[in-house]
Design an enzyme around this catalytic site. Structure first.
Site, PDB file in Angstrom:
ATOM      1  N   SER A   1       0.792  -1.236   0.000  1.00 31.52           N
ATOM      2  CA  SER A   1       0.000   0.000   0.000  1.00 31.52           C
ATOM      3  C   SER A   1       0.822   1.283   0.000  1.00 31.52           C
ATOM      4  O   SER A   1       0.242   2.371  -0.129  1.00 31.52           O
ATOM      5  CB  SER A   1      -0.964   0.003   1.182  1.00 31.52           C
ATOM      6  OG  SER A   1      -2.050  -0.860   0.921  1.00 31.52           O
TER       7      SER A   1
ATOM      8  N   TYR B   1     -10.552   2.237   5.455  1.00 31.05           N
ATOM      9  CA  TYR B   1      -9.515   1.952   4.464  1.00 31.05           C
ATOM     10  C   TYR B   1     -10.057   0.978   3.428  1.00 31.05           C
ATOM     11  O   TYR B   1     -10.547  -0.099   3.763  1.00 31.05           O
ATOM     12  CB  TYR B   1      -8.310   1.346   5.184  1.00 31.05           C
ATOM     13  CG  TYR B   1      -7.015   1.381   4.419  1.00 31.05           C
ATOM     14  CD1 TYR B   1      -6.215   2.507   4.444  1.00 31.05           C
ATOM     15  CD2 TYR B   1      -6.581   0.271   3.707  1.00 31.05           C
ATOM     16  CE1 TYR B   1      -5.006   2.542   3.761  1.00 31.05           C
ATOM     17  CE2 TYR B   1      -5.371   0.287   3.029  1.00 31.05           C
ATOM     18  CZ  TYR B   1      -4.593   1.425   3.061  1.00 31.05           C
ATOM     19  OH  TYR B   1      -3.393   1.460   2.386  1.00 31.05           O
ATOM     20  N   SER B   2      -9.966   1.349   2.156  1.00 33.23           N
ATOM     21  CA  SER B   2     -10.501   0.514   1.086  1.00 33.23           C
ATOM     22  C   SER B   2      -9.577   0.550  -0.122  1.00 33.23           C
ATOM     23  O   SER B   2      -9.372   1.611  -0.721  1.00 33.23           O
ATOM     24  CB  SER B   2     -11.899   0.981   0.680  1.00 33.23           C
ATOM     25  OG  SER B   2     -12.345   0.266  -0.468  1.00 33.23           O
ATOM     26  N   ASN B   3      -9.046  -0.581  -0.500  1.00 34.55           N
ATOM     27  CA  ASN B   3      -8.175  -0.642  -1.668  1.00 34.55           C
ATOM     28  C   ASN B   3      -8.914  -0.289  -2.954  1.00 34.55           C
ATOM     29  O   ASN B   3      -8.304   0.175  -3.923  1.00 34.55           O
ATOM     30  CB  ASN B   3      -7.551  -2.032  -1.770  1.00 34.55           C
ATOM     31  CG  ASN B   3      -6.520  -2.272  -0.685  1.00 34.55           C
ATOM     32  OD1 ASN B   3      -5.644  -1.448  -0.456  1.00 34.55           O
ATOM     33  ND2 ASN B   3      -6.624  -3.394   0.002  1.00 34.55           N
TER      34      ASN B   3
ATOM     35  N   GLY C   1       3.254  -0.091   3.642  1.00 34.17           N
ATOM     36  CA  GLY C   1       2.552  -1.144   2.924  1.00 34.17           C
ATOM     37  C   GLY C   1       2.816  -2.491   3.552  1.00 34.17           C
ATOM     38  O   GLY C   1       3.929  -2.776   3.990  1.00 34.17           O
TER      39      GLY C   1
END
Length: 343
Positions: A60, A152-154, A300
């Site tokens: 991330s 939090y959202s990819n 990340g």
């Protein structure tokens, strides 16, 4: 003259000897120069030690690159952070209230969109296209209405990557290279895209596949499809390249003043399932260390590869730490290293 960091080296050694991580490295740059420390191995089969030139998957931390490109486009007048995503990618977001989600809400994770990486189908498949990941996310209800909280959202950053490609008519990889890697000389940094093998010298990436058992089997996941993460987490880099990139973000080298300010404008992450004692900006975050300073950077955690890059707000002191194992709470080690390196 470079100052030695015996406390950081002790923490690295203990991460291997006491926590059982395969290998770990830390690179510190401050007013005294550059210091690189390592413990453990790159490859448990050969016993080869860790090396400063090694590339690794940064998970991330990719989001900081994606957000920077979006902000550069904002600075060029191509779009506004307050534009509805639907203006540029009509019909893509079909969840309740989705047509009102703004670009800013994608980048600071206040969109409420479900993260596609929590769907069991994702890591069972390969060769994902961004639009497929978004459609998968749309089969789940949103966490909350746009702007109503932090989660939090990819998926947010997969959409941001699609937005970049829509506006520039180039691939995300081309834009990252042209706008960030080439100007900063980040020769070892690139989005993996559909490539499963890391280009240059690299450590093996080891994972227990989230099994917390003390005797969990360890798998080598180095050569793996990363299309499930895309613009949210598929990039490869080195400790040295991340040092340069974070310094540029902290000092405003890559963005006009207004967009630099937006990059570091944060929202609370309290109550969310994310890192404690943090506030999130646009692909970057600030973190208050227990009993210590507030630090600023990017991070990340992908399977087999965890990275934490943090610095002082002025960019004068930066530490980048990476481990090629994902068990026994690497974050605790990272936080101890940061506190020792950035007193």
């Amino acid at each position: 003259m470079t100052t030695e960091h015996p406390e950081v080296q002790r923490l690295l050694d203990e991460a291997v000897s006491k926590r059982g991580l395969p290998g770990i490295v830390s690179e510190i740059r401050d007013e005294h120069g550059r210091w690189f420390g390592a413990a453990g191995v790159s490859d448990t089969a050969t016993g080869c030690g860790r090396d400063p030139q090694e590339q690794f998957r940064i998970g991330s931390a990719t989001k900081a690159f994606t957000a920077t490109v979006v902000l550069q486009l904002v600075g060029e007048g191509k779009l506004s952070l307050d534009d509805a995503v639907d203006t540029w990618l009509p019909g893509l977001i079909t969840s309740d209230g989705g047509s009102a989600i703004t670009v800013r809400q994608l980048l600071n994770h206040t969109s409420g969109l479900f993260t596609h990486t929590d769907d069991d189908q994702v890591r069972a498949g390969t060769g994902w296209r961004p639009e497929q990941l978004v459609r998968l996310a749309m089969t789940h209800p949103p966490y909350f209405a746009p702007g109503a909280g932090f989660r939090y959202s990819n998926t947010n950053y997969v959409i941001a990557g699609m937005l970049i490609e829509r506006l520039t008519e180039n691939s995300l990889a081309q834009e990252v290279s042209r706008r960030i890697s080439e100007p900063l000389g980040l020769a070892a940094t690139y989005p993996a895209g559909t490539e499963t093998v890391i280009d240059g010298p690299h450590p093996r990436h080891y994972t227990t596949l989230f099994n917390p058992a003390p005797d969990a089997e360890v798998y080598d996941i180095t050569d793996a499809d990363q299309t499930w993460s895309g613009a949210s987490g598929d990039m490869v880099s080195t400790t040295g390249d991340l040092q340069v990139f974070l310094h540029a973000l902290l000092t405003g080298q890559l963005l006009p003043p207004d967009q630099h300010r937006e990059l570091w404008t944060t929202v609370s992450t309290d109550g969310a399932e994310w890192v404690a004692n943090t506030r999130y900006g646009l692909g970057v975050f600030e973190q208050e260390l227990p009993g210590g300073p507030t630090v600023y950077g990017l991070a990340g955690a992908t399977m087999g590869s965890w990275t934490w890059a943090m610095g002082s707000r002025d960019g004068e002191r930066i530490v980048v730490t990476h481990t090629n194992g994902d068990w026994n709470d690497p974050m605790a080690v990272f936080l101890a290293v940061i506190k020792a390196a950035l007193p």
